[in-house]
Design a protein around this motif. Structure first.
Motif, short mmCIF file in Angstrom:
data_model
loop_
_atom_site.label_atom_id
_atom_site.label_comp_id
_atom_site.label_asym_id
_atom_site.label_seq_id
_atom_site.Cartn_x
_atom_site.Cartn_y
_atom_site.Cartn_z
N THR A 82 12.60 -2.48 -14.69
CA THR A 82 13.79 -2.26 -15.50
C THR A 82 13.74 -0.85 -16.08
N PRO A 83 14.78 -0.01 -15.85
CA PRO A 83 16.02 -0.25 -15.11
C PRO A 83 15.75 -0.55 -13.64
N SER A 84 16.74 -1.14 -13.00
CA SER A 84 16.56 -1.52 -11.60
C SER A 84 16.29 -0.28 -10.75
N ALA A 85 15.50 -0.49 -9.69
CA ALA A 85 15.11 0.63 -8.85
C ALA A 85 14.96 0.15 -7.42
N HIS A 86 15.12 1.06 -6.49
CA HIS A 86 14.84 0.77 -5.09
C HIS A 86 13.33 0.82 -4.90
N VAL A 87 12.77 -0.25 -4.32
CA VAL A 87 11.32 -0.36 -4.19
C VAL A 87 10.94 -0.44 -2.72
N LEU A 88 9.93 0.33 -2.35
CA LEU A 88 9.38 0.29 -1.00
C LEU A 88 7.93 -0.15 -1.10
N ALA A 89 7.54 -1.18 -0.33
CA ALA A 89 6.16 -1.68 -0.33
C ALA A 89 5.48 -1.31 0.98
N TYR A 90 4.23 -0.90 0.88
CA TYR A 90 3.45 -0.58 2.07
C TYR A 90 1.96 -0.71 1.73
N GLN A 91 1.12 -0.72 2.75
CA GLN A 91 -0.32 -0.69 2.55
C GLN A 91 -0.79 0.76 2.64
N ASP A 92 -1.53 1.21 1.62
CA ASP A 92 -2.00 2.59 1.65
C ASP A 92 -3.18 2.73 2.61
N TYR A 93 -3.75 3.92 2.68
CA TYR A 93 -4.83 4.22 3.63
C TYR A 93 -6.00 3.25 3.50
N TRP A 94 -6.26 2.78 2.27
CA TRP A 94 -7.40 1.91 2.01
C TRP A 94 -7.05 0.43 2.15
N GLY A 95 -5.80 0.15 2.46
CA GLY A 95 -5.38 -1.24 2.66
C GLY A 95 -4.82 -1.91 1.43
N THR A 96 -4.61 -1.16 0.36
CA THR A 96 -4.09 -1.73 -0.88
C THR A 96 -2.57 -1.83 -0.84
N LEU A 97 -2.03 -2.96 -1.28
CA LEU A 97 -0.58 -3.12 -1.37
C LEU A 97 -0.04 -2.18 -2.45
N THR A 98 0.86 -1.30 -2.05
CA THR A 98 1.37 -0.26 -2.93
C THR A 98 2.89 -0.31 -2.95
N HIS A 99 3.47 -0.17 -4.14
CA HIS A 99 4.92 -0.13 -4.29
C HIS A 99 5.32 1.24 -4.85
N ILE A 100 6.25 1.89 -4.18
CA ILE A 100 6.81 3.13 -4.72
C ILE A 100 8.26 2.88 -5.09
N PHE A 101 8.67 3.46 -6.21
CA PHE A 101 10.06 3.27 -6.65
C PHE A 101 10.54 4.49 -7.41
N GLU A 102 11.85 4.72 -7.31
CA GLU A 102 12.50 5.84 -7.98
C GLU A 102 13.60 5.33 -8.89
N ILE A 103 13.78 6.02 -10.00
CA ILE A 103 14.89 5.71 -10.91
C ILE A 103 15.69 6.98 -11.11
N HIS A 104 16.99 6.90 -10.86
CA HIS A 104 17.85 8.08 -10.92
C HIS A 104 18.98 7.88 -11.92
N GLN A 105 18.65 7.33 -13.07
CA GLN A 105 19.64 7.18 -14.13
C GLN A 105 18.95 7.43 -15.46
N PRO A 106 19.66 7.98 -16.44
CA PRO A 106 19.04 8.24 -17.74
C PRO A 106 18.54 6.93 -18.36
#
Length: 283
Positions: free
Chosen positions: A46-70
């Motif tokens: 919160t605030p809502s964001a677009h989330v991308l999930a992937y496994q990083d180089y070491w195999g860890t579940l990683t979520h990246i997200f961006e927020i583009h609102q004040p």
């Protein structure tokens, strides 16, 4: 013995001025593996964001997200339910000291044998004495356990005595630290012995009484896995290992490979962060 644990890991940020946007990377949710079965997991931002999930180089579940609102506040809440208690066992007899000296073995595990800034141990008299003692262990497996015991005995757990930037040598010199310092020092000793070792980040259920159904305050925890024919878990902070109490989130060379949350933001002025981890044992 298997348990089912529910975990809520919440991080809250408040900004003195509106933040115009941010880019973030979270490692807060577990995955199923040989030691645990993930029954449910969810990440709420919160605030809502677009989330991308992937496994990083070491195999860890990683979520990246961006927020583009004040926004003046940001919350990241990771919830999961996990069945724990499975302890993987090595396949066949543990390796001998000679096995760790085979060049092909060193090549295969090089990333968990090379020192890092956080796991390097200076050649002080005490460190050299400790390493000589560990090298005298009859088997590598015995040396692995002795390294964990040594760290547990010689460091005192003290919140606030170190920072995320503290190295194993610095924690060793002041004889204090938190779980990540215990893990870094243990890893440093094992790697000096030629034994591959990796940093594990996750959650630990601390209660020992009958607290089923009650929310228990906890924290992110760090421990170690050493190679002894299979990855053997060790907890130099608590000085023992009960597999049902541990939930793995990520693995890497040291803390810098598995921080729970990192990011950058624009604007916002000063920020205040609050973190809370609650764990419930369901059965």
């Amino acid at each position: 013995m298997t348990w089912i644990l529910s975990i809520e890991h919440a991080s809250y940020y408040r900004y003195s001025e509106p933040s115009e946007g941010s880019f973030n990377e979270a490692r807060m949710l577990p995955q199923s593996d040989r030691s645990q079965l993930v029954l449910e997991r969810d990440l709420v931002i919160t605030p809502s964001a677009h989330v991308l999930a992937y496994q990083d180089y070491w195999g860890t579940l990683t979520h990246i997200f961006e927020i583009h609102q004040p926004h003046r506040e940001l919350s990241i809440v990771a919830r999961s339910r996990v069945q724990t208690g499975t302890a993987p066992s090595p396949e066949g007899p543990p390796p001998s000291w000679q096995h760790y000296q085979i060049p092909s073995f060193s090549d295969e595990f090089a990333q968990f044998l090379d020192p890092t800034d956080k796991t390097t141990i200076d050649d002080t008299d005490e460190a050299l004495e400790a390493l000589a003692l560990l090298r005298a262990a009859q088997t590598p497996l015995a040396g692995i356990h002795e390294a964990s015991d040594l760290v547990h005995e010689r460091l005192t757990y003290e919140v606030g005595s170190t920072a995320v930037s503290t190295s194993a040598s610095e924690a060793w010199s002041i004889r204090k630290g938190v779980c990540q310092d215990f893990a870094h020092l243990c890893i440093g000793l094992l790697r000096r012995l030629g034994i591959p070792a990796r940093y594990v980040s996750g959650y630990y259920y601390p209660e020992r009484d009958d607290s089923i159904g009650r929310v228990v305050d906890a924290e992110s925890h760090a421990w170690v896995e050493a190679w002894a024919g299979a990855w053997l878990p060790l907890d130099p902070t608590n000085g023992g290992w009960e597999p049902e109490r541990y939930i793995v989130v990520g693995r890497g060379r040291d803390y810098t490979d598995v921080p729970p949350l990192v990011g950058i933001y624009s604007g916002g002025g000063a920020s205040v962060m609050k973190v809370h981890v609650g764990v419930v044992r369901e059965c």
